[in-house]
Design a protein around this motif. Structure first.
Motif, PDB file in Angstrom:
ATOM      1  N   MET A 158     119.192  32.861  54.255  1.00 54.16           N
ATOM      2  CA  MET A 158     119.877  31.622  54.602  1.00 54.16           C
ATOM      3  C   MET A 158     120.602  31.017  53.403  1.00 54.16           C
ATOM      4  N   TYR A 159     120.160  31.334  52.196  1.00 53.42           N
ATOM      5  CA  TYR A 159     120.805  30.759  51.025  1.00 53.42           C
ATOM      6  C   TYR A 159     122.217  31.308  50.851  1.00 53.42           C
ATOM      7  N   GLU A 160     123.163  30.465  50.512  1.00 53.91           N
ATOM      8  CA  GLU A 160     124.521  30.916  50.252  1.00 53.91           C
ATOM      9  C   GLU A 160     124.625  31.447  48.830  1.00 53.91           C
ATOM     10  N   HIS A 161     125.459  32.468  48.660  1.00 57.73           N
ATOM     11  CA  HIS A 161     125.667  33.060  47.343  1.00 57.73           C
ATOM     12  C   HIS A 161     127.174  33.158  47.083  1.00 57.73           C
ATOM     13  N   PRO A 162     127.631  32.768  45.890  1.00 59.93           N
ATOM     14  CA  PRO A 162     129.078  32.754  45.629  1.00 59.93           C
ATOM     15  C   PRO A 162     129.710  34.135  45.536  1.00 59.93           C
ATOM     16  N   HIS A 163     128.922  35.172  45.294  1.00 65.54           N
ATOM     17  CA  HIS A 163     129.494  36.501  45.054  1.00 65.54           C
ATOM     18  C   HIS A 163     129.048  37.561  46.054  1.00 65.54           C
ATOM     19  N   CYS A 164     128.168  37.198  46.981  1.00 71.74           N
ATOM     20  CA  CYS A 164     127.677  38.154  47.979  1.00 71.74           C
ATOM     21  C   CYS A 164     127.753  37.521  49.365  1.00 71.74           C
ATOM     22  N   THR A 165     128.113  38.322  50.346  1.00 72.44           N
ATOM     23  CA  THR A 165     128.019  37.858  51.722  1.00 72.44           C
ATOM     24  C   THR A 165     126.550  37.726  52.110  1.00 72.44           C
ATOM     25  N   THR A 166     126.221  36.637  52.794  1.00 67.98           N
ATOM     26  CA  THR A 166     124.862  36.441  53.289  1.00 67.98           C
ATOM     27  C   THR A 166     124.902  36.360  54.810  1.00 67.98           C
ATOM     28  N   VAL A 167     123.943  37.001  55.444  1.00 69.98           N
ATOM     29  CA  VAL A 167     123.844  37.033  56.902  1.00 69.98           C
ATOM     30  C   VAL A 167     122.424  36.658  57.285  1.00 69.98           C
ATOM     31  N   ASP A 168     122.282  35.767  58.262  1.00 70.77           N
ATOM     32  CA  ASP A 168     120.934  35.435  58.724  1.00 70.77           C
ATOM     33  C   ASP A 168     121.003  34.689  60.045  1.00 70.77           C
ATOM     34  N   SER A 169     119.877  34.682  60.759  1.00 70.32           N
ATOM     35  CA  SER A 169     119.716  33.769  61.882  1.00 70.32           C
ATOM     36  C   SER A 169     119.747  32.352  61.324  1.00 70.32           C
ATOM     37  N   ASP A 170     120.247  31.412  62.106  1.00 67.80           N
ATOM     38  CA  ASP A 170     120.396  30.036  61.617  1.00 67.80           C
ATOM     39  C   ASP A 170     119.050  29.319  61.674  1.00 67.80           C
ATOM     40  N   GLN A 171     118.302  29.408  60.582  1.00 67.01           N
ATOM     41  CA  GLN A 171     116.969  28.830  60.522  1.00 67.01           C
ATOM     42  C   GLN A 171     117.002  27.298  60.509  1.00 67.01           C
ATOM     43  N   TYR A 172     118.050  26.732  59.944  1.00 70.27           N
ATOM     44  CA  TYR A 172     118.212  25.273  59.950  1.00 70.27           C
ATOM     45  C   TYR A 172     118.671  24.811  61.333  1.00 70.27           C
ATOM     46  N   GLY A 173     119.664  25.514  61.872  1.00 71.32           N
ATOM     47  CA  GLY A 173     120.198  25.133  63.173  1.00 71.32           C
ATOM     48  C   GLY A 173     119.186  25.218  64.291  1.00 71.32           C
ATOM     49  N   CYS A 174     118.211  26.141  64.174  1.00 66.98           N
ATOM     50  CA  CYS A 174     117.214  26.257  65.238  1.00 66.98           C
ATOM     51  C   CYS A 174     116.380  24.982  65.331  1.00 66.98           C
ATOM     52  N   SER A 175     116.148  24.329  64.187  1.00 62.32           N
ATOM     53  CA  SER A 175     115.403  23.067  64.209  1.00 62.32           C
ATOM     54  C   SER A 175     116.206  21.971  64.892  1.00 62.32           C
ATOM     55  N   MET A 176     117.517  22.004  64.731  1.00 65.12           N
ATOM     56  CA  MET A 176     118.356  21.037  65.429  1.00 65.12           C
ATOM     57  C   MET A 176     118.269  21.239  66.939  1.00 65.12           C
ATOM     58  N   LEU A 177     118.224  22.503  67.386  1.00 69.47           N
ATOM     59  CA  LEU A 177     118.056  22.783  68.808  1.00 69.47           C
ATOM     60  C   LEU A 177     116.740  22.196  69.317  1.00 69.47           C
ATOM     61  N   VAL A 178     115.662  22.459  68.581  1.00 72.45           N
ATOM     62  CA  VAL A 178     114.334  21.992  69.001  1.00 72.45           C
ATOM     63  C   VAL A 178     114.276  20.469  69.018  1.00 72.45           C
ATOM     64  N   MET A 179     114.745  19.855  67.933  1.00 74.57           N
ATOM     65  CA  MET A 179     114.632  18.401  67.833  1.00 74.57           C
ATOM     66  C   MET A 179     115.533  17.686  68.836  1.00 74.57           C
ATOM     67  N   ASP A 180     116.721  18.211  69.076  1.00 77.31           N
ATOM     68  CA  ASP A 180     117.579  17.618  70.110  1.00 77.31           C
ATOM     69  C   ASP A 180     116.889  17.691  71.469  1.00 77.31           C
ATOM     70  N   HIS A 181     116.219  18.815  71.722  1.00 76.26           N
ATOM     71  CA  HIS A 181     115.514  18.987  72.989  1.00 76.26           C
ATOM     72  C   HIS A 181     114.379  17.975  73.121  1.00 76.26           C
ATOM     73  N   LEU A 182     113.576  17.811  72.074  1.00 74.58           N
ATOM     74  CA  LEU A 182     112.443  16.889  72.132  1.00 74.58           C
ATOM     75  C   LEU A 182     112.893  15.423  72.147  1.00 74.58           C
ATOM     76  N   LEU A 183     113.821  15.097  71.267  1.00 75.40           N
ATOM     77  CA  LEU A 183     114.256  13.697  71.169  1.00 75.40           C
ATOM     78  C   LEU A 183     114.989  13.244  72.428  1.00 75.40           C
ATOM     79  N   SER A 184     115.740  14.146  73.048  1.00 75.84           N
ATOM     80  CA  SER A 184     116.453  13.777  74.280  1.00 75.84           C
ATOM     81  C   SER A 184     115.498  13.570  75.443  1.00 75.84           C
ATOM     82  N   ARG A 185     114.271  14.006  75.290  1.00 76.59           N
ATOM     83  CA  ARG A 185     113.259  13.805  76.339  1.00 76.59           C
ATOM     84  C   ARG A 185     112.280  12.693  75.995  1.00 76.59           C
ATOM     85  N   GLY A 186     112.660  11.879  75.034  1.00 78.98           N
ATOM     86  CA  GLY A 186     111.910  10.667  74.746  1.00 78.98           C
ATOM     87  C   GLY A 186     110.850  10.786  73.672  1.00 78.98           C
ATOM     88  N   HIS A 187     110.722  11.934  73.025  1.00 77.71           N
ATOM     89  CA  HIS A 187     109.726  12.098  71.964  1.00 77.71           C
ATOM     90  C   HIS A 187     110.246  11.504  70.660  1.00 77.71           C
TER      91      HIS A 187
END
Length: 340
Positions: A158-187
């Motif tokens: 997930m870390y960005e590197h100035p000289h190498c391409t980095t590829v990964d599942s969006d580990q930060y974005g997945c938390s946004m999915l989870v939290m949007d789901h929970l918060l939109s349901r009143g949690h």
């Protein structure tokens, strides 16, 4: 070339040997061995039969000098059995097969340094055109590392590197999915159970959880930490069971989430009626009957495929590094209650 036994001595089987056996020129043997056109089907079969009978193998070192490529990509990985690595490897191998390339894999041991420079030096001793390095832990020389010029280098992180391409599942974005789901349901009181402190994935998931709460002005309770196992999740769930204010627990992987649910229910807290639980990875379906856990699923096959493709592209002198993040998908099941 390859070797064969001629009397009591061993020597290489040459194209001249094959040509003599098949009754053709060495140039014709070379065309067949390198898959070139302008050879009749009957001649190709005769040459192939002679190569099979003599045990001839193409000299790949010489071939690489002529073509400029080894047609192999190196993969450096720690702990191939770790969840996600096998699915990522499947994507890498499939892409390699489609490109007519091979994968040269080096699995690093626990006593090997977590160093990009170290991994690169090992790969540069092998006949590979590019390399993919998998990192569940941030390398100690990550910020100072410079890839070898002309050697396509892709980091699975997930870390960005100035000289190498980095590829990964969006580990930060997945938390946004989870939290949007929970918060939109009143949690509002959403606790977090993290993985080990050295884990890159867990750290990004934790940061996403923190940011989702802070941007809404919600107090952030200190997370509990496990080691990815269901037992460590059970310990965290037992500690959380007495917290009557929380309405949801976001857990950094599914195994720990399973432990959290067991501990909550053993303490008399119902899931999801009293406490909602969400995990990450979608890793339980094959082992847990009637899996009811809401979670995030990653396309790990695409993670591997895209890493391979970028490694090949990275051998071009005009290549520009990229930061590729593959979004997860929220899988809604039966462990989240709607409080609205």
């Amino acid at each position: 070339m390859s070797t064969r036994r001629l009397g009591d001595t061993r020597r290489s089987v040459s194209m001249a040997d094959v040509a003599e056996r098949a009754g053709v020129s060495q140039q014709t043997v070379s065309r067949v061995a390198n898959g070139q056109p302008n050879v009749s089907e009957s001649t190709r079969k005769a040459v192939q039969k002679a190569m099979d009978e003599l045990g001839f193998r193409l000299n790949f070192a010489g071939r690489s000098l002529r073509s400029g490529r080894y047609r192999s990509v190196g993969l450096c990985i720690y702990n191939i059995t770790q969840f996600g690595n096998l699915s990522t490897l499947d994507g890498i191998m499939t892409a390699a097969r489609e490109h007519g390339d091979a994968i040269t894999m080096v699995e690093m041991g626990d006593d090997d340094p977590v160093s990009l420079e170290y991994m690169t030096k090992r790969m540069l001793t092998l006949p590979v055109d590019a390399m993919i390095m998998s990192m569940s832990i941030k390398a100690e020389d990550f910020d100072t590392f410079r890839p070898s010029p002309g050697f396509g280098t892709v980091l699975l992180t997930m870390y960005e590197h100035p000289h190498c391409t980095t590829v990964d599942s969006d580990q930060y974005g997945c938390s946004m999915l989870v939290m949007d789901h929970l918060l939109s349901r009143g949690h509002r009181q959403v606790r977090f159970v993290a993985g080990p402190s050295y884990s890159v994935d867990s750290n990004f998931r934790e940061q996403g959880w923190r940011d989702a709460l802070e941007v809404r002005g919600i107090d952030v309770a200190e997370p509990l930490r496990g080691d990815w196992t269901a037992d460590s999740g059970y310990e965290a769930g037992a500690a959380l069971a007495a917290d009557k204010d929380m309405t949801a627990v976001y857990v950094a992987n599914d195994q720990m989430a399973l432990g959290v649910i067991a501990a909550l229910e053993d303490a008399g807290r119902r899931v999801p009626e009293d406490v909602s639980v969400v995990g990450v990875d979608d890793s339980l379906t094959a082992s847990v009957p009637h899996n009811r856990l809401t979670t995030v699923r990653f396309d790990l096959f695409s993670r591997g495929r895209r890493a391979f493709e970028q490694a090949l592209l990275g051998t071009s002198p005009n290549y520009h590094v990229q930061q590729i993040r593959i979004a997860g998908t929220l899988v809604e099941r039966q462990t989240v209650a709607d409080l609205r």
